[in-house]
Design a protein around this motif. Structure first.
Motif, PDB file in Angstrom:
ATOM      1  N   LEU A  38       0.851  -1.180   0.000  1.00  0.00           N
ATOM      2  CA  LEU A  38       0.000   0.000   0.000  1.00  0.00           C
ATOM      3  C   LEU A  38       0.888   1.231   0.000  1.00  0.00           C
ATOM      4  O   LEU A  38       1.583   1.508   0.982  1.00  0.00           O
ATOM      5  N   THR A  39       0.888   1.971  -1.099  1.00  0.00           N
ATOM      6  CA  THR A  39       1.656   3.208  -1.146  1.00  0.00           C
ATOM      7  C   THR A  39       0.783   4.362  -0.649  1.00  0.00           C
ATOM      8  O   THR A  39      -0.442   4.325  -0.750  1.00  0.00           O
ATOM      9  N   GLY A  40       1.437   5.388  -0.104  1.00  0.00           N
ATOM     10  CA  GLY A  40       0.682   6.474   0.501  1.00  0.00           C
ATOM     11  C   GLY A  40       0.073   6.063   1.827  1.00  0.00           C
ATOM     12  O   GLY A  40      -0.963   6.598   2.245  1.00  0.00           O
ATOM     13  N   SER A  41       0.710   5.141   2.522  1.00  0.00           N
ATOM     14  CA  SER A  41       0.131   4.534   3.725  1.00  0.00           C
ATOM     15  C   SER A  41       0.029   5.478   4.912  1.00  0.00           C
ATOM     16  O   SER A  41      -0.744   5.228   5.841  1.00  0.00           O
ATOM     17  N   SER A  42       0.786   6.568   4.898  1.00  0.00           N
ATOM     18  CA  SER A  42       0.691   7.538   5.994  1.00  0.00           C
ATOM     19  C   SER A  42      -0.367   8.603   5.739  1.00  0.00           C
ATOM     20  O   SER A  42      -0.676   9.394   6.632  1.00  0.00           O
ATOM     21  N   GLY A  43      -0.894   8.640   4.534  1.00  0.00           N
ATOM     22  CA  GLY A  43      -1.839   9.681   4.162  1.00  0.00           C
ATOM     23  C   GLY A  43      -3.241   9.435   4.690  1.00  0.00           C
ATOM     24  O   GLY A  43      -3.520   8.457   5.385  1.00  0.00           O
ATOM     25  N   TRP A  44      -4.139  10.337   4.332  1.00  0.00           N
ATOM     26  CA  TRP A  44      -5.517  10.302   4.831  1.00  0.00           C
ATOM     27  C   TRP A  44      -6.225   9.017   4.430  1.00  0.00           C
ATOM     28  O   TRP A  44      -6.873   8.357   5.254  1.00  0.00           O
ATOM     29  N   LEU A  45      -6.112   8.623   3.158  1.00  0.00           N
ATOM     30  CA  LEU A  45      -6.727   7.373   2.722  1.00  0.00           C
ATOM     31  C   LEU A  45      -6.041   6.178   3.368  1.00  0.00           C
ATOM     32  O   LEU A  45      -6.699   5.240   3.820  1.00  0.00           O
ATOM     33  N   GLY A  46      -4.722   6.200   3.424  1.00  0.00           N
ATOM     34  CA  GLY A  46      -3.973   5.070   3.939  1.00  0.00           C
ATOM     35  C   GLY A  46      -4.328   4.707   5.361  1.00  0.00           C
ATOM     36  O   GLY A  46      -4.391   3.523   5.715  1.00  0.00           O
TER      37      GLY A  46
ATOM     38  N   TYR B  77      -6.152  20.230   9.353  1.00  0.00           N
ATOM     39  CA  TYR B  77      -5.429  19.037   8.912  1.00  0.00           C
ATOM     40  C   TYR B  77      -4.256  19.417   8.007  1.00  0.00           C
ATOM     41  O   TYR B  77      -4.387  20.227   7.088  1.00  0.00           O
ATOM     42  N   VAL B  78      -3.115  18.808   8.290  1.00  0.00           N
ATOM     43  CA  VAL B  78      -1.925  18.941   7.453  1.00  0.00           C
ATOM     44  C   VAL B  78      -1.440  17.529   7.155  1.00  0.00           C
ATOM     45  O   VAL B  78      -1.320  16.700   8.063  1.00  0.00           O
ATOM     46  N   SER B  79      -1.160  17.224   5.915  1.00  0.00           N
ATOM     47  CA  SER B  79      -0.764  15.874   5.545  1.00  0.00           C
ATOM     48  C   SER B  79       0.574  15.523   6.167  1.00  0.00           C
ATOM     49  O   SER B  79       1.435  16.395   6.382  1.00  0.00           O
ATOM     50  N   PRO B  80       0.801  14.239   6.476  1.00  0.00           N
ATOM     51  CA  PRO B  80       2.109  13.814   6.993  1.00  0.00           C
ATOM     52  C   PRO B  80       3.245  14.186   6.055  1.00  0.00           C
ATOM     53  O   PRO B  80       4.347  14.522   6.500  1.00  0.00           O
ATOM     54  N   GLN B  81       2.972  14.133   4.757  1.00  0.00           N
ATOM     55  CA  GLN B  81       3.981  14.535   3.773  1.00  0.00           C
ATOM     56  C   GLN B  81       4.432  15.971   3.995  1.00  0.00           C
ATOM     57  O   GLN B  81       5.619  16.283   4.011  1.00  0.00           O
ATOM     58  N   GLU B  82       3.464  16.870   4.195  1.00  0.00           N
ATOM     59  CA  GLU B  82       3.807  18.273   4.368  1.00  0.00           C
ATOM     60  C   GLU B  82       4.447  18.523   5.723  1.00  0.00           C
ATOM     61  O   GLU B  82       5.364  19.351   5.853  1.00  0.00           O
ATOM     62  N   LEU B  83       4.006  17.807   6.748  1.00  0.00           N
ATOM     63  CA  LEU B  83       4.653  17.933   8.057  1.00  0.00           C
ATOM     64  C   LEU B  83       6.117  17.517   7.979  1.00  0.00           C
ATOM     65  O   LEU B  83       6.992  18.160   8.555  1.00  0.00           O
ATOM     66  N   ALA B  84       6.373  16.423   7.239  1.00  0.00           N
ATOM     67  CA  ALA B  84       7.746  15.976   7.099  1.00  0.00           C
ATOM     68  C   ALA B  84       8.576  16.978   6.310  1.00  0.00           C
ATOM     69  O   ALA B  84       9.737  17.254   6.641  1.00  0.00           O
ATOM     70  N   ARG B  85       7.957  17.538   5.273  1.00  0.00           N
ATOM     71  CA  ARG B  85       8.693  18.484   4.421  1.00  0.00           C
ATOM     72  C   ARG B  85       9.069  19.739   5.186  1.00  0.00           C
ATOM     73  O   ARG B  85      10.205  20.201   5.169  1.00  0.00           O
TER      74      ARG B  85
END
Length: 327
Positions: A5-13, A310-318
Motif C-alpha cells: 500500500l503506497t501512501g500509507s501515511s496519508g488520509w486514505l492510507g 489538517y496537514v498531511s504527513p507529507q507536508e509535516l515531514a517536508r
C-alpha cells in the motif's frame, strides 16, 4: 495476500490499511513520511527501493495510493509530479509484472476529467460526468500526470495482462478547500455529497472491492463518488436553481440547513455519476446526502470528517525537515 500500500501515511492510507488487515491481507505500507501504518520510508520514484520492497516483503498485489496532489502544485515543481505520479507508477507496474502479479489498484482522481471549460461552468446546464465523458483535457500538472499514470495502467494490462482497476475518486479530504472559502468547511462538504464528494471510509471500501474483483474485471476505470440523487434530465435546472431541485428531492432539506445556519447551493455546475462501480463491482456506498440529512434530523455527528487544521504527513515531514519529500 501480501499487499503493498503506497501512501500509507496519508488520509486514505490510515483508513485503508486497517480494512485490508481485517480482510486477512498482510499489508506493507510505503510512504515518504512516517505513520502508524507505514513500514518502509521511501519514494515510489526510487526504483531500487521499490525492487527491495517487493523482494524483502514478497509483495503479491499493489494498491497505489501515493501521489503528489492538487494542493502540492504551489509547493513542488512540475518535474516532481512527473517523477512521483508517472515514473513512480511505472516503477510499481514494472515490478508487479516482474513479480507475476494478477492485480493492481490505482487511486486516481475525478480532477483529471475537468478541463478549463468545465471548470469555468460557462454552459447552460450542469456537466454530467461518467467514465465515458471526454475528451480528457486536464487543466493542471496534477491532472496531466494522473491521466498519464492511468494510461500506463491501461498499457500494462494490454501488453502484459496485468489486471488493473483505476478508481477516479471524488473529494474526501478533511481540510478546508484550498480555493473556495464560501460556504465554509462543513457546509461545503455537505453540499458536495450531492455531486462530487464521498467519505474517506467509502473510498477505502471501494479499494477493497477493487482489489477483490480485479482478476474478474481485467481492466476497468470507475468514478468513486457518493451516489447523486439527481437525474441527467435535471442538469439544466441544476445550473439555474439547484436549491429548488434539492428541495424537490428532499423537502425538509431547506429547514434542516437553515437550522444549522447553512446554505444549499444555488447552482451546481458538474455532477459525477458513480453508477458504473455500483453496477459492475456491486459496490454499495455507505454515505450520501440522504445520510447527511438523517444526521441533521437526529442531531447526530456529521457522517463525514472535517478538520480545518489538517496537514498531511507529507507536508509535516517536508516543513519539519526543511527538504522536499513526496507521497
Amino acid at each position: 495476500m501480501r499487499v503493498l500500500l503506497t501512501g500509507s501515511s496519508g488520509w486514505l492510507g490510515r483508513f485503508l490499511a486497517p480494512l485490508l488487515r481485517a480482510e486477512g491481507h498482510h499489508v506493507t505500507g510505503l510512504d515518504v513520511a512516517p505513520g502508524a501504518h507505514t513500514d518502509v520510508i521511501a519514494s515510489v520514484a526510487d526504483r531500487d527501493a521499490i525492487d527491495r520492497v517487493f523482494a524483502e516483503h514478497r509483495i503479491e498485489a499493489v494498491i497505489h495510493g501515493g501521489a503528489l496532489h492538487k494542493p502540492d502544485i504551489v509547493r513542488y515543481p512540475k518535474q516532481a509530479f512527473v517523477d512521483v505520479n508517472v515514473t513512480g507508477t511505472l516503477n510499481l507496474l514494472e515490478a508487479a509484472v516482474t513479480a507475476g502479479h494478477d492485480r493492481f489498484v490505482f487511486t486516481s482522481t475525478t480532477s483529471l476529467m475537468i478541463s478549463q471549460a468545465i471548470r469555468d461552468e460557462a454552459g447552460d446546464a450542469a456537466v454530467w460526468l461518467d467514465e465515458d465523458s471526454g475528451p480528457i483535457e486536464p487543466r493542471n500538472i496534477y491532472g496531466v500526470t494522473k491521466y498519464a499514470a492511468e494510461q500506463l495502467c491501461r498499457l500494462f494490462h494490454a501488453e502484459h495482462g496485468l489486471n488493473c482497476i483505476i478508481l477516479r475518486t471524488g473529494r474526501f479530504f478533511p481540510e478546508d478547500d484550498d480555493t473556495h472559502s464560501h460556504p465554509p468547511g462543513e457546509n461545503l462538504k455537505a453540499n458536495e455529497l450531492l455531486h462530487r464528494r464521498l467519505t474517506v471510509e467509502d473510498a477505502a471500501r471501494a479499494h477493497i472491492a477493487a482489489l477483490a474483483r480485479a482478476p474478474e474485471i481485467g481492466f476497468g476505470t470507475y468514478i468513486v463518488s457518493a451516489p447523486t440523487p439527481f437525474a441527467r434530465d435535471e442538469a439544466a435546472e441544476l445550473r439555474r436553481d439547484a436549491a429548488a431541485v434539492i428541495a424537490r428531492h428532499f423537502p425538509d432539506a431547506p429547514a434542516l440547513y437553515g437550522a444549522r445556519g447553512w446554505e444549499l447551493p444555488s447552482r451546481i455546475g458538474r455532477v459525477y455519476d458513480s453508477g458504473r462501480i455500483q453496477r459492475e463491482l456491486g459496490f454499495a456506498f455507505g454515505t450520501g446526502f440522504a445520510q447527511l440529512l438523517d444526521a441533521l434530523r437526529a442531531g447526530a455527528d456529521l457522517p463525514f470528517a472535517h478538520d480545518a487544521d489538517y496537514v498531511s504527513p507529507q507536508e509535516l515531514a517536508r516543513t519539519g525537515e526543511g527538504q522536499c519529500q513526496m507521497s
